[in-house]
Design a protein around this motif. Sequence first.
Motif, mmCIF file in Angstrom:
data_model
loop_
_atom_site.group_PDB
_atom_site.id
_atom_site.type_symbol
_atom_site.label_atom_id
_atom_site.label_comp_id
_atom_site.label_asym_id
_atom_site.label_seq_id
_atom_site.Cartn_x
_atom_site.Cartn_y
_atom_site.Cartn_z
ATOM 1 N N THR A 4 15.533 -2.620 4.124
ATOM 2 C CA THR A 4 16.077 -1.722 5.142
ATOM 3 C C THR A 4 16.166 -2.390 6.509
ATOM 4 O O THR A 4 16.675 -1.784 7.453
ATOM 5 N N ALA A 58 16.334 9.090 4.973
ATOM 6 C CA ALA A 58 17.155 8.803 3.791
ATOM 7 C C ALA A 58 17.179 7.317 3.425
ATOM 8 O O ALA A 58 17.012 6.972 2.248
ATOM 9 N N ASP A 59 17.384 6.443 4.401
ATOM 10 C CA ASP A 59 17.458 5.004 4.108
ATOM 11 C C ASP A 59 16.163 4.503 3.469
ATOM 12 O O ASP A 59 16.200 3.759 2.482
ATOM 13 N N ARG A 105 13.833 6.394 2.003
ATOM 14 C CA ARG A 105 13.636 7.090 0.731
ATOM 15 C C ARG A 105 14.421 6.422 -0.397
ATOM 16 O O ARG A 105 13.887 6.162 -1.473
ATOM 17 N N GLU A 106 15.678 6.102 -0.135
ATOM 18 C CA GLU A 106 16.519 5.478 -1.159
ATOM 19 C C GLU A 106 15.993 4.102 -1.551
ATOM 20 O O GLU A 106 15.890 3.779 -2.740
ATOM 21 N N GLU A 107 15.659 3.293 -0.567
ATOM 22 C CA GLU A 107 15.154 1.940 -0.844
ATOM 23 C C GLU A 107 13.803 2.001 -1.542
ATOM 24 O O GLU A 107 13.550 1.266 -2.501
ATOM 25 N N THR A 141 12.575 4.473 -3.361
ATOM 26 C CA THR A 141 12.790 4.988 -4.721
ATOM 27 C C THR A 141 13.309 3.874 -5.627
ATOM 28 O O THR A 141 12.843 3.701 -6.756
ATOM 29 N N ARG A 142 14.266 3.118 -5.133
ATOM 30 C CA ARG A 142 14.806 1.997 -5.909
ATOM 31 C C ARG A 142 13.715 0.988 -6.246
ATOM 32 O O ARG A 142 13.598 0.522 -7.374
#
Length: 107
Positions: free
Chosen positions: A71, A93-94, A96-98, A100-101
């Motif tokens: 990020t 969001a940024d 959370r997405e990273e 989670t991935r």
Amino acid sequence: MHSDPQSLPGAEQEPAGRPSEVEELEVEVAQLKQAVNSHAVIDQAIGIVITRGRMTPDKAWDVLRETSMGTNIKLRYVAEMVVTWGVTGELVADIREELTRRLNSAR
């Protein structure tokens, strides 16, 4: 009559514009305090990642570090957001997405 001790022969004087030893030590103490606080927050974030991802501390560290790199956000800021997420359930969001991935790929 008292004379200024700095004007006595042999007395050391700081060059103009150079911080004194006390000022340098105060800066160093402030930096060390910041480092200790950052370390505590990072440890807390690792603990959250451990529980969410059911993984070892070393793997959680990797996930947190890789999330920071992915990020382009400093590790201590990612850690602060992860700790807040552990309390509020809300995560940017940024991140959370990273995260989670990274958690999914670590399993």
